[in-house]
Design an enzyme around this catalytic site. Structure first.
Site, PDB file in Angstrom:
ATOM      1  N   HIS A   1     -14.237 -46.824 -49.932  1.00  0.00           N
ATOM      2  CA  HIS A   1     -13.278 -45.814 -49.455  1.00  0.00           C
ATOM      3  C   HIS A   1     -13.855 -44.400 -49.623  1.00  0.00           C
ATOM      4  O   HIS A   1     -13.157 -43.479 -50.042  1.00  0.00           O
ATOM      5  CB  HIS A   1     -11.927 -45.958 -50.153  1.00  0.00           C
ATOM      6  CG  HIS A   1     -11.956 -45.879 -51.657  1.00  0.00           C
ATOM      7  ND1 HIS A   1     -11.169 -46.681 -52.462  1.00  0.00           N
ATOM      8  CD2 HIS A   1     -12.659 -45.089 -52.510  1.00  0.00           C
ATOM      9  CE1 HIS A   1     -11.385 -46.385 -53.729  1.00  0.00           C
ATOM     10  NE2 HIS A   1     -12.277 -45.410 -53.783  1.00  0.00           N
TER      11      HIS A   1
ATOM     12  N   HIS B   1      -7.174 -40.983 -57.338  1.00  0.00           N
ATOM     13  CA  HIS B   1      -8.209 -40.079 -57.834  1.00  0.00           C
ATOM     14  C   HIS B   1      -7.570 -38.811 -58.386  1.00  0.00           C
ATOM     15  O   HIS B   1      -7.800 -37.706 -57.903  1.00  0.00           O
ATOM     16  CB  HIS B   1      -9.213 -39.754 -56.720  1.00  0.00           C
ATOM     17  CG  HIS B   1      -9.908 -40.961 -56.171  1.00  0.00           C
ATOM     18  ND1 HIS B   1      -9.315 -41.803 -55.246  1.00  0.00           N
ATOM     19  CD2 HIS B   1     -11.140 -41.471 -56.417  1.00  0.00           C
ATOM     20  CE1 HIS B   1     -10.157 -42.783 -54.944  1.00  0.00           C
ATOM     21  NE2 HIS B   1     -11.261 -42.601 -55.637  1.00  0.00           N
TER      22      HIS B   1
ATOM     23  N   HIS C   1     -22.364 -46.767 -57.077  1.00  0.00           N
ATOM     24  CA  HIS C   1     -22.552 -45.323 -56.995  1.00  0.00           C
ATOM     25  C   HIS C   1     -22.182 -44.655 -58.316  1.00  0.00           C
ATOM     26  O   HIS C   1     -21.330 -45.132 -59.049  1.00  0.00           O
ATOM     27  CB  HIS C   1     -21.757 -44.706 -55.841  1.00  0.00           C
ATOM     28  CG  HIS C   1     -20.268 -44.810 -55.915  1.00  0.00           C
ATOM     29  ND1 HIS C   1     -19.588 -45.999 -55.926  1.00  0.00           N
ATOM     30  CD2 HIS C   1     -19.308 -43.849 -55.946  1.00  0.00           C
ATOM     31  CE1 HIS C   1     -18.282 -45.781 -55.959  1.00  0.00           C
ATOM     32  NE2 HIS C   1     -18.080 -44.485 -55.980  1.00  0.00           N
TER      33      HIS C   1
ATOM     34  N   GLU D   1     -15.435 -49.689 -59.617  1.00  0.00           N
ATOM     35  CA  GLU D   1     -14.325 -49.850 -58.676  1.00  0.00           C
ATOM     36  C   GLU D   1     -14.312 -51.236 -58.037  1.00  0.00           C
ATOM     37  O   GLU D   1     -13.284 -51.686 -57.531  1.00  0.00           O
ATOM     38  CB  GLU D   1     -14.417 -48.800 -57.567  1.00  0.00           C
ATOM     39  CG  GLU D   1     -14.107 -47.383 -58.001  1.00  0.00           C
ATOM     40  CD  GLU D   1     -14.279 -46.377 -56.864  1.00  0.00           C
ATOM     41  OE1 GLU D   1     -13.815 -45.240 -57.027  1.00  0.00           O
ATOM     42  OE2 GLU D   1     -14.872 -46.743 -55.827  1.00  0.00           O
TER      43      GLU D   1
END
Length: 280
Positions: free
Chosen positions: A12, A59, A193, A240
């Site tokens: 995402h 977030h 990441h 995630e």
């Protein structure tokens, strides 16, 4: 009765939402990323899901250090796109499915999962970017959405086994709902990441590829991977990917992989995408 027919896994990455919003997704630079979703956009248009249970992480938009639920389910009627600092994305308001969401909450809590029930919140790129990747830029999203937020930002976060079992509990909840609904579940986030620190820009393609291989036919083995391995091998934000395990846990033991897409780099991350269909 309602049934979960398929699962989707996808990154995402917030930049992808920006590229879609400014109309540059078909440029030479970005087409290799977005063309990997061409199959899914056509497939999902044919499948016509009534409801999508969208597993994502907030977030620091709806939740912050004042309130950090491990698992939170949106039971509201609608959710506005969040302003994450540059104004809200120009995308439709998300329409909820409160009756099914309340049913899932009731059933899953009775299965010993403590869900935080949220009736009002804004939703950030973790939820709106996957919708844009699958549906483009419609005037209204073509299905109802149940947001399911997972804490993957702050310690302690739920492990893979917990997320996989939550998916199992959600599947039981959906199958006990009387209305005839075509339900999909999407797991978002990842792939490898790290955004900050000395390892910023870390991408582990071999690990990502192995994860995508095993989620098809060895998901229970993935569920045993500790968070320390996610962080060590895929970066702090790579953890995630446990949200993909919620999706996979909600599917049957045997699934068919209909589509896979993997591309690096996107911003400073790898992007992954899969479509899994229940064999039953």
């Amino acid at each position: 009765m309602a049934r979960i027919t398929a699962g989707i896994g996808t990154s995402h990455v917030p930049l992808l939402g920006r590229i879609i919003d400014i109309g540059e997704s078909e440029t030479e630079q970005w087409n290799p990323v977005f063309s990997g979703y061409d199959f899914t956009r056509q497939w999902i248009a044919d499948e016509k899901p009534d409801v999508v249970i969208l597993v994502y992480n907030d977030h620091a938009t709806a939740f912050d250090m004042k309130l950090i639920p491990t698992f939170a389910i949106g039971c509201g009627e609608k959710y506005r796109p969040a302003d994450e600092g540059f104004g809200a994305r120009p995308v439709p308001e998300v329409q909820g499915s409160p009756d099914l969401a309340w049913h899932i909450a009731h059933s899953v809590i009775e299965q010993d999962f403590d869900l935080t029930i949220v009736n009002e919140m804004d939703v950030d790129h973790g939820l709106t970017v996957p919708l844009s990747l699958m549906f483009g830029q419609p005037e209204a999203w073509p299905c109802l959405v149940i947001p399911l937020a997972v804490n993957v930002l702050l310690y302690p976060a739920p492990n893979g086994r917990r997320c996989f079992n939550l998916g199992r509990a959600i599947a039981r909840a959906v199958s006990s709902y009387d209305e005839d609904l075509n339900v999909q579940i999407w797991g978002t986030g990842g792939m490898s990441h790290q955004l900050l620190g000395e390892r910023a820009g870390l991408i582990n393609q071999a690990w990502d590829t192995a994860f995508m291989d095993q989620i098809v036919d060895r998901p229970e083995a993935l569920a045993e991977i500790p968070q320390t391995e996610y962080i060590r091998e895929t970066g702090t934000e790579g953890s995630e990917m446990v949200m993909w395990l919620v999706m996979r846990g909600a599917l049957e033991n045997k699934v068919t992989e209909l589509h896979r897409h993997y591309h690096v780099p996107v911003s400073n991350t790898a992007i992954g995408h899969m479509v899994l269909k229940n064999d039953g």
